[in-house]
Write an enzyme that holds these catalytic residues in place. Structure first.
Site, PDB file in Angstrom:
ATOM      1  N   ASP A 189      11.300  -5.287   1.845  1.00  0.00           N
ATOM      2  CA  ASP A 189      10.430  -4.103   1.884  1.00  0.00           C
ATOM      3  C   ASP A 189      10.861  -3.205   3.027  1.00  0.00           C
ATOM      4  O   ASP A 189      10.457  -3.383   4.173  1.00  0.00           O
ATOM      5  CB  ASP A 189       8.954  -4.500   2.031  1.00  0.00           C
ATOM      6  CG  ASP A 189       8.038  -3.271   2.009  1.00  0.00           C
ATOM      7  OD1 ASP A 189       8.559  -2.137   2.129  1.00  0.00           O
ATOM      8  OD2 ASP A 189       6.818  -3.444   1.888  1.00  0.00           O
ATOM      9  N   HIS A 194       6.987   0.713   8.444  1.00  0.00           N
ATOM     10  CA  HIS A 194       6.986  -0.495   9.267  1.00  0.00           C
ATOM     11  C   HIS A 194       8.066  -0.482  10.352  1.00  0.00           C
ATOM     12  O   HIS A 194       8.240  -1.456  11.070  1.00  0.00           O
ATOM     13  CB  HIS A 194       7.168  -1.725   8.373  1.00  0.00           C
ATOM     14  CG  HIS A 194       6.230  -1.739   7.203  1.00  0.00           C
ATOM     15  ND1 HIS A 194       4.869  -1.824   7.365  1.00  0.00           N
ATOM     16  CD2 HIS A 194       6.449  -1.634   5.864  1.00  0.00           C
ATOM     17  CE1 HIS A 194       4.284  -1.793   6.163  1.00  0.00           C
ATOM     18  NE2 HIS A 194       5.216  -1.676   5.250  1.00  0.00           N
ATOM     19  N   ILE A 209       3.286  -0.047  11.446  1.00  0.00           N
ATOM     20  CA  ILE A 209       2.339  -1.156  11.228  1.00  0.00           C
ATOM     21  C   ILE A 209       3.036  -2.320  10.529  1.00  0.00           C
ATOM     22  O   ILE A 209       4.110  -2.156   9.952  1.00  0.00           O
ATOM     23  CB  ILE A 209       1.110  -0.693  10.411  1.00  0.00           C
ATOM     24  CG1 ILE A 209       1.521  -0.231   9.006  1.00  0.00           C
ATOM     25  CG2 ILE A 209       0.379   0.441  11.156  1.00  0.00           C
ATOM     26  CD1 ILE A 209       0.333   0.088   8.086  1.00  0.00           C
ATOM     27  N   GLY A 212       1.634  -5.613   4.960  1.00  0.00           N
ATOM     28  CA  GLY A 212       0.510  -6.432   4.517  1.00  0.00           C
ATOM     29  C   GLY A 212       0.964  -7.811   4.067  1.00  0.00           C
ATOM     30  O   GLY A 212       0.326  -8.822   4.373  1.00  0.00           O
TER      31      GLY A 212
HETATM   32  C1  LIG Z   1       5.460   0.541  -6.050  1.00  0.00           C
HETATM   33  C2  LIG Z   1       5.847   0.328  -4.626  1.00  0.00           C
HETATM   34  C3  LIG Z   1       4.791   0.610  -3.685  1.00  0.00           C
HETATM   35  C4  LIG Z   1       5.098   0.481  -2.227  1.00  0.00           C
HETATM   36  C5  LIG Z   1       4.117  -0.388  -1.558  1.00  0.00           C
HETATM   37  C6  LIG Z   1       4.328  -0.429  -0.099  1.00  0.00           C
HETATM   38  C7  LIG Z   1       3.942  -1.796   0.413  1.00  0.00           C
HETATM   39  C8  LIG Z   1       3.990  -1.903   1.926  1.00  0.00           C
HETATM   40  O1  LIG Z   1       5.197  -1.484   2.500  1.00  0.00           O
HETATM   41  C9  LIG Z   1       2.839  -1.114   2.520  1.00  0.00           C
HETATM   42  C10 LIG Z   1       2.099  -1.952   3.443  1.00  0.00           C
HETATM   43  O2  LIG Z   1       2.320  -3.105   3.647  1.00  0.00           O
HETATM   44  S1  LIG Z   1       0.786  -1.174   4.265  1.00  0.00           S
HETATM   45  C11 LIG Z   1       0.140  -2.445   5.311  1.00  0.00           C
HETATM   46  C12 LIG Z   1      -0.881  -3.294   4.635  1.00  0.00           C
HETATM   47  N1  LIG Z   1      -2.069  -2.581   4.257  1.00  0.00           N
HETATM   48  C13 LIG Z   1      -2.926  -2.085   5.184  1.00  0.00           C
HETATM   49  O3  LIG Z   1      -2.689  -2.172   6.361  1.00  0.00           O
HETATM   50  C14 LIG Z   1      -4.179  -1.417   4.667  1.00  0.00           C
HETATM   51  C15 LIG Z   1      -5.350  -1.806   5.530  1.00  0.00           C
HETATM   52  N2  LIG Z   1      -6.581  -1.269   5.002  1.00  0.00           N
HETATM   53  C16 LIG Z   1      -7.054  -0.056   5.351  1.00  0.00           C
HETATM   54  O4  LIG Z   1      -6.447   0.643   6.145  1.00  0.00           O
HETATM   55  C17 LIG Z   1      -8.332   0.397   4.721  1.00  0.00           C
HETATM   56  O5  LIG Z   1      -9.053  -0.726   4.293  1.00  0.00           O
HETATM   57  C18 LIG Z   1      -8.099   1.324   3.487  1.00  0.00           C
HETATM   58  C19 LIG Z   1      -7.431   2.615   3.963  1.00  0.00           C
HETATM   59  C20 LIG Z   1      -7.219   0.633   2.437  1.00  0.00           C
HETATM   60  C21 LIG Z   1      -9.432   1.638   2.831  1.00  0.00           C
HETATM   61  O6  LIG Z   1     -10.332   2.065   3.798  1.00  0.00           O
HETATM   62  P1  LIG Z   1     -11.363   3.238   3.490  1.00  0.00           P
HETATM   63  O7  LIG Z   1     -10.618   4.493   3.151  1.00  0.00           O
HETATM   64  O8  LIG Z   1     -12.333   3.279   4.608  1.00  0.00           O
HETATM   65  O9  LIG Z   1     -12.018   2.751   2.121  1.00  0.00           O
HETATM   66  P2  LIG Z   1     -13.529   2.358   1.865  1.00  0.00           P
HETATM   67  O10 LIG Z   1     -14.402   3.550   2.082  1.00  0.00           O
HETATM   68  O11 LIG Z   1     -13.848   1.105   2.603  1.00  0.00           O
HETATM   69  O12 LIG Z   1     -13.506   1.996   0.319  1.00  0.00           O
HETATM   70  C22 LIG Z   1     -13.334   3.019  -0.666  1.00  0.00           C
HETATM   71  C23 LIG Z   1     -13.125   2.326  -1.982  1.00  0.00           C
HETATM   72  O13 LIG Z   1     -11.834   1.715  -2.002  1.00  0.00           O
HETATM   73  C24 LIG Z   1     -11.966   0.283  -2.166  1.00  0.00           C
HETATM   74  N3  LIG Z   1     -11.028  -0.344  -1.226  1.00  0.00           N
HETATM   75  C25 LIG Z   1     -11.144  -0.347   0.119  1.00  0.00           C
HETATM   76  N4  LIG Z   1     -10.109  -1.014   0.653  1.00  0.00           N
HETATM   77  C26 LIG Z   1      -9.360  -1.450  -0.380  1.00  0.00           C
HETATM   78  C27 LIG Z   1      -8.174  -2.212  -0.452  1.00  0.00           C
HETATM   79  N5  LIG Z   1      -7.551  -2.679   0.663  1.00  0.00           N
HETATM   80  N6  LIG Z   1      -7.645  -2.489  -1.664  1.00  0.00           N
HETATM   81  C28 LIG Z   1      -8.257  -2.043  -2.805  1.00  0.00           C
HETATM   82  N7  LIG Z   1      -9.415  -1.307  -2.791  1.00  0.00           N
HETATM   83  C29 LIG Z   1      -9.940  -1.031  -1.590  1.00  0.00           C
HETATM   84  C30 LIG Z   1     -13.407  -0.039  -1.805  1.00  0.00           C
HETATM   85  O14 LIG Z   1     -13.841  -1.220  -2.461  1.00  0.00           O
HETATM   86  C31 LIG Z   1     -14.131   1.225  -2.246  1.00  0.00           C
HETATM   87  O15 LIG Z   1     -14.316   1.196  -3.654  1.00  0.00           O
HETATM   88  P3  LIG Z   1     -15.768   0.815  -4.261  1.00  0.00           P
HETATM   89  O16 LIG Z   1     -16.730   1.770  -3.626  1.00  0.00           O
HETATM   90  O17 LIG Z   1     -15.586   0.974  -5.723  1.00  0.00           O
HETATM   91  O18 LIG Z   1     -16.042  -0.605  -3.831  1.00  0.00           O
END
Ligand SMILES: CCCCCCC[C@@H](O)CC(=O)SCCNC(=O)CCNC(=O)[C@H](O)C(C)(C)COP(=O)(O)OP(=O)(O)OC[C@H]1O[C@@H](n2cnc3c(N)ncnc32)[C@H](O)[C@@H]1OP(=O)(O)O
Length: 285
Positions: A189, A194, A209, A212
């Protein structure tokens, strides 16, 4: 239009044949911090080829481990800037222990695209079979695309896991290295989020960061070691939501509650007291 749910939902992303060797498994384990105590025989079973066993979360990297390009978020009905995306959730279920080397075929499809208003959540499922066609593992993952909601799709479920109202049965602290993400990106990745401070800032983060999936693997290993005698063959499934970012160098505090046969898990950053993994469940075999 960046998201067209009609085109996206159910889209078949095709088949990919891939292979891995014990070197790939060793690299993955080292990128999770395995072998920090190299005289411990249990650690060596992750970090040395003799008696090597495969942590089931290897399923999350096996298919793309040799990829050197940054990922792109272009799929049927979906065209999103990588800087908008964070990993949302991950689940794996292994149908039998993953061999230390092998060849397999993966098929991926988009199972849902949820409209969360301020964001879109794109859910994929990948099924993996070995060369003889027998099932090896199934993985579900979602990406959370900030600012991409409002396309008129269904909101989907919240998928929350309720934790018992008592102190955790076990708490495990696991340090990460300042260079953890720079190491982990060699497992396929190469998202600049990152590694590249400028890209990370433009994406809204003070510093690059941690992946994940690195946190996910570190926690799976920590729980396996602490509660399943380090026996990777006892891990049947592991699912988690990425609830907050982890910064390389932070210590992960993982709390575990026994719930019948299941282990319910929550992980946070010790330094910031902030959530990292929530709604996590490890199901023993
Ligand atoms: C195809 C190729 C693709 C490439 C992929 C790349 C892969 C990697 O390189 C990328 C990574 O590894 S990134 C690092 C790992 N991930 C993170 O660090 C994310 C951490 N989480 C956050 O920041 C917040 O929770 C955040 C921002 C995720 C959410 O926070 P908020 O905006 O405050 O959301 P919130 O108001 O709490 O919720 C809104 C609705 O969204 C749902 N939700 C929240 N967190 C979720 C999550 N992590 N996954 C899925 N759904 C999520 C909530 O349930 C809510 O929906 P509902 O009201 O229907 O319940």
């Amino acid at each position: 239009m960046p998201i067209d749910p009609e085109l996206a939902i159910g889209a078949d992303l095709g088949e990919q044949t891939f292979a891995w060797t014990s070197s790939d498994v060793l690299l993955y384990h080292l990128a999770l911090g395995a072998g920090a105590n190299p005289t411990d025989p249990a650690e060596l079973r992750y970090a040395y080829e003799r008696d090597l066993r495969v942590l089931p979360t290897f399923a999350t990297v096996a298919q793309n481990l040799h990829t050197v390009d940054a990922p792109s978020v272009k799929m049927p009905g979906i065209d999103i800037d990588l800087a908008q995306v964070v990993h949302g959730t991950q689940a794996i279920s292994v149908h039998r222990p993953i061999p230390v080397e092998g060849k397999a075929v993966a098929r991926t499809r988009i199972v849902d695209v949820q409209d969360k208003g301020k964001a879109a959540v794109i859910l994929n499922e990948t099924t993996v079979r070995d060369a003889d066609g027998s099932p090896l593992w199934t993985a579900q993952s979602s990406i959370f695309a900030r600012g991409e909601g409002g396309f008129g799709g269904g909101r989907g479920s919240s998928d929350k896991v309720e934790l018992p109202d008592r102190e955790p049965d076990v708490t495990i602290d696991t340090p990460t290295l300042p260079q953890q993400a720079l190491l982990y990106r060699l497992c396929g990745d190469r998202n600049p989020l990152h590694a590249d401070p400028e890209f990370a800032r433009a994406a809204g983060f003070d510093v690059p960061i941690l992946h994940g999936l690195c946190t996910y693997g570190i926690v799976a290993k920590a729980v396996t070691d602490a509660l399943l005698d380090g026996d990777v063959t006892r891990v049947k499934a592991f699912s988690a939501r990425f609830a907050g970012v982890v910064l390389p160098g932070e210590t992960l505090r993982t709390q575990v509650w026994r719930d019948g046969a299941r282990l319910l898990i929550r992980t946070s950053s010790v330094e910031r007291g902030a959530p990292a993994l929530s709604d996590a469940v490890l199901t023993p075999a």
